[in-house]
Design a protein around this motif. Structure first.
Motif, PDB file in Angstrom:
ATOM      1  N   THR A 156       0.760  -1.246   0.029  1.00 31.79           N
ATOM      2  CA  THR A 156      -0.096  -0.110  -0.011  1.00 31.79           C
ATOM      3  C   THR A 156       0.900   1.192   0.004  1.00 31.79           C
ATOM      4  N   GLY A 157       2.047   0.910   0.148  1.00 31.83           N
ATOM      5  CA  GLY A 157       3.030   2.176  -0.297  1.00 31.83           C
ATOM      6  C   GLY A 157       3.582   2.858   1.085  1.00 31.83           C
ATOM      7  N   GLN A 158       3.284   2.140   2.326  1.00 29.43           N
ATOM      8  CA  GLN A 158       3.607   2.474   3.357  1.00 29.43           C
ATOM      9  C   GLN A 158       5.220   2.621   3.904  1.00 29.43           C
ATOM     10  N   SER A 159       5.804   3.539   4.585  1.00 25.28           N
ATOM     11  CA  SER A 159       7.080   3.524   5.009  1.00 25.28           C
ATOM     12  C   SER A 159       7.148   2.298   6.112  1.00 25.28           C
ATOM     13  N   MET A 160       8.719   1.904   6.440  1.00 30.71           N
ATOM     14  CA  MET A 160       8.827   1.054   7.453  1.00 30.71           C
ATOM     15  C   MET A 160       8.259   1.676   8.808  1.00 30.71           C
ATOM     16  N   GLY A 161       8.555   3.041   8.699  1.00 33.75           N
ATOM     17  CA  GLY A 161       8.313   3.804  10.247  1.00 33.75           C
ATOM     18  C   GLY A 161       6.885   3.622  10.368  1.00 33.75           C
ATOM     19  N   ALA A 162       6.087   3.902   9.469  1.00 32.70           N
ATOM     20  CA  ALA A 162       4.604   3.959   9.454  1.00 32.70           C
ATOM     21  C   ALA A 162       4.000   2.512   9.544  1.00 32.70           C
ATOM     22  N   ILE A 163       4.678   1.539   9.137  1.00 33.74           N
ATOM     23  CA  ILE A 163       4.408   0.096   9.488  1.00 33.74           C
ATOM     24  C   ILE A 163       4.609  -0.207  10.927  1.00 33.74           C
ATOM     25  N   ALA A 164       5.736   0.380  11.435  1.00 35.76           N
ATOM     26  CA  ALA A 164       5.976   0.041  12.837  1.00 35.76           C
ATOM     27  C   ALA A 164       5.023   0.886  13.829  1.00 35.76           C
ATOM     28  N   ASP A 165       4.651   1.835  13.484  1.00 37.26           N
ATOM     29  CA  ASP A 165       3.705   2.745  14.253  1.00 37.26           C
ATOM     30  C   ASP A 165       2.238   1.763  14.343  1.00 37.26           C
ATOM     31  N   LYS A 166       1.862   1.451  12.806  1.00 40.51           N
ATOM     32  CA  LYS A 166       0.636   0.700  12.907  1.00 40.51           C
ATOM     33  C   LYS A 166       0.605  -0.686  13.597  1.00 40.51           C
ATOM     34  N   LEU A 167       1.775  -1.324  13.330  1.00 41.18           N
ATOM     35  CA  LEU A 167       1.739  -2.628  14.117  1.00 41.18           C
ATOM     36  C   LEU A 167       2.252  -2.805  15.774  1.00 41.18           C
ATOM     37  N   GLY A 168       2.433  -1.502  16.008  1.00 43.55           N
ATOM     38  CA  GLY A 168       2.883  -1.230  17.486  1.00 43.55           C
ATOM     39  C   GLY A 168       4.185  -1.754  17.862  1.00 43.55           C
ATOM     40  N   VAL A 169       5.349  -1.814  16.951  1.00 42.76           N
ATOM     41  CA  VAL A 169       6.511  -2.534  17.207  1.00 42.76           C
ATOM     42  C   VAL A 169       7.516  -1.322  16.976  1.00 42.76           C
ATOM     43  N   SER A 170       8.918  -1.673  17.115  1.00 43.10           N
ATOM     44  CA  SER A 170       9.884  -0.581  16.891  1.00 43.10           C
ATOM     45  C   SER A 170      10.228  -0.381  15.415  1.00 43.10           C
ATOM     46  N   TYR A 171      10.778   0.543  14.902  1.00 42.57           N
ATOM     47  CA  TYR A 171      11.323   0.578  13.739  1.00 42.57           C
ATOM     48  C   TYR A 171      12.342  -0.586  13.569  1.00 42.57           C
ATOM     49  N   LYS A 172      13.114  -0.519  14.340  1.00 45.38           N
ATOM     50  CA  LYS A 172      14.244  -1.843  14.219  1.00 45.38           C
ATOM     51  C   LYS A 172      13.971  -3.151  13.886  1.00 45.38           C
ATOM     52  N   THR A 173      12.519  -3.353  14.586  1.00 45.99           N
ATOM     53  CA  THR A 173      11.814  -4.880  14.443  1.00 45.99           C
ATOM     54  C   THR A 173      11.488  -4.966  12.889  1.00 45.99           C
ATOM     55  N   ILE A 174      10.844  -3.769  12.482  1.00 46.62           N
ATOM     56  CA  ILE A 174      10.424  -3.690  11.202  1.00 46.62           C
ATOM     57  C   ILE A 174      11.528  -3.936  10.009  1.00 46.62           C
ATOM     58  N   ALA A 175      12.556  -3.384  10.556  1.00 50.33           N
ATOM     59  CA  ALA A 175      13.729  -3.091   9.569  1.00 50.33           C
ATOM     60  C   ALA A 175      14.492  -4.591   9.613  1.00 50.33           C
ATOM     61  N   ASN A 176      14.320  -5.362  10.644  1.00 53.20           N
ATOM     62  CA  ASN A 176      14.849  -6.638  10.603  1.00 53.20           C
ATOM     63  C   ASN A 176      13.923  -7.585   9.841  1.00 53.20           C
ATOM     64  N   ASN A 177      12.605  -7.377  10.289  1.00 52.41           N
ATOM     65  CA  ASN A 177      11.557  -8.263   9.347  1.00 52.41           C
ATOM     66  C   ASN A 177      11.775  -8.080   7.974  1.00 52.41           C
ATOM     67  N   CYS A 178      12.011  -6.706   7.457  1.00 50.96           N
ATOM     68  CA  CYS A 178      12.161  -6.671   5.850  1.00 50.96           C
ATOM     69  C   CYS A 178      13.618  -7.236   5.344  1.00 50.96           C
ATOM     70  N   THR A 179      14.408  -7.118   6.239  1.00 50.55           N
ATOM     71  CA  THR A 179      15.625  -7.809   5.841  1.00 50.55           C
ATOM     72  C   THR A 179      15.542  -9.329   5.597  1.00 50.55           C
ATOM     73  N   SER A 180      14.780  -9.966   6.548  1.00 46.58           N
ATOM     74  CA  SER A 180      14.259 -11.306   6.571  1.00 46.58           C
ATOM     75  C   SER A 180      13.407 -11.592   5.250  1.00 46.58           C
ATOM     76  N   LEU A 181      12.507 -10.669   5.066  1.00 48.25           N
ATOM     77  CA  LEU A 181      11.592 -10.670   3.962  1.00 48.25           C
ATOM     78  C   LEU A 181      12.527 -10.816   2.387  1.00 48.25           C
ATOM     79  N   LYS A 182      13.427  -9.821   2.413  1.00 48.21           N
ATOM     80  CA  LYS A 182      14.416  -9.940   1.310  1.00 48.21           C
ATOM     81  C   LYS A 182      14.980 -11.205   1.045  1.00 48.21           C
TER      82      LYS A 182
END
Length: 203
Positions: A156-182
């Motif tokens: 939907t075009g949301q940034s990692m920061g926005a995703i972190a806020d929406k899911l209630g976790v830290s930016y670092k958690t989302i960044a780590n998840n994105c690394t795993s997803l890659k």
């Protein structure tokens, strides 16, 4: 038969209600998002819950997980615009008893509800055949529910920061998840990951 429909598109909900109005033994409840859907499920204890995948906030997959955590015997049908076998496989692995694409014959919707309510399962014939015989990319089916949620939000075009806020976790958690997803999805860069997420969502 008591049916809960969780979908944020009023036209879709109205269409489902109109279709089910011809069935005198069916009572329909509806909710526009996952949080309301869970509250209505708890209050009304429907026989079948019909969940759209792309809901505001939490996805239909995440809502299914929460309903099943509360009621392991819940009968859930995933209702989606996407007729990709990988999404159907993901729905079944998440605990759904049925999967219906919104572009299917409307009469199949009623059939699916009745079969699932009776304790059975339902997949449209063409989709079941694709799942059984087609060599589709099953990488999505191997993702966790949280990873599927991140993929959906990326699409939907949301940034990692926005995703972190929406899911209630830290930016670092989302960044780590994105690394795993890659790694899991074969994406080398963040732009590659966005492209894969868009393809996964059928956009």
């Amino acid at each position: 038969m008591r049916v809960l429909i969780v979908d944020d598109h009023p036209v879709v909900v109205s269409g489902c209600k109109a279709l089910l109005a011809a069935e005198p033994d069916i009572e329909v409840f509806d909710a526009p998002d996952a949080e309301t859907g869970l509250a209505v499920y708890t209050a009304q204890a429907p026989d079948v819950a019909v969940l759209d995948i792309n809901l505001p906030g939490l996805s239909g997959f995440e809502l299914a997980a929460r309903i099943l955590a509360q009621d392991p015997a819940a009968r859930i049908v995933i209702f989606s615009m996407n007729d990709d076998p990988a999404f159907a496989a993901r729905a079944i692995s998440a605990g759904a008893k049925g999967y219906v694409a919104k572009n299917d014959d409307p009469s199949l919707f009623v059939t699916a509800l009745r079969q699932v309510c009776a304790g059975g399962t339902y997949l449209p014939g063409a989709l079941a055949q694709k799942m059984a015989f087609a060599k589709f990319d099953n990488r999505l089916a191997q993702l966790s529910q949280r990873e599927m949620e991140i993929v959906r939000l990326l699409a939907t075009g949301q940034s990692m920061g926005a995703i972190a806020d929406k899911l209630g976790v830290s930016y670092k958690t989302i960044a780590n998840n994105c690394t795993s997803l890659k790694l899991k999805l074969g994406a080398r860069t963040s732009m590659d990951l966005m492209r894969v997420a868009l393809e996964a969502q059928g956009q």
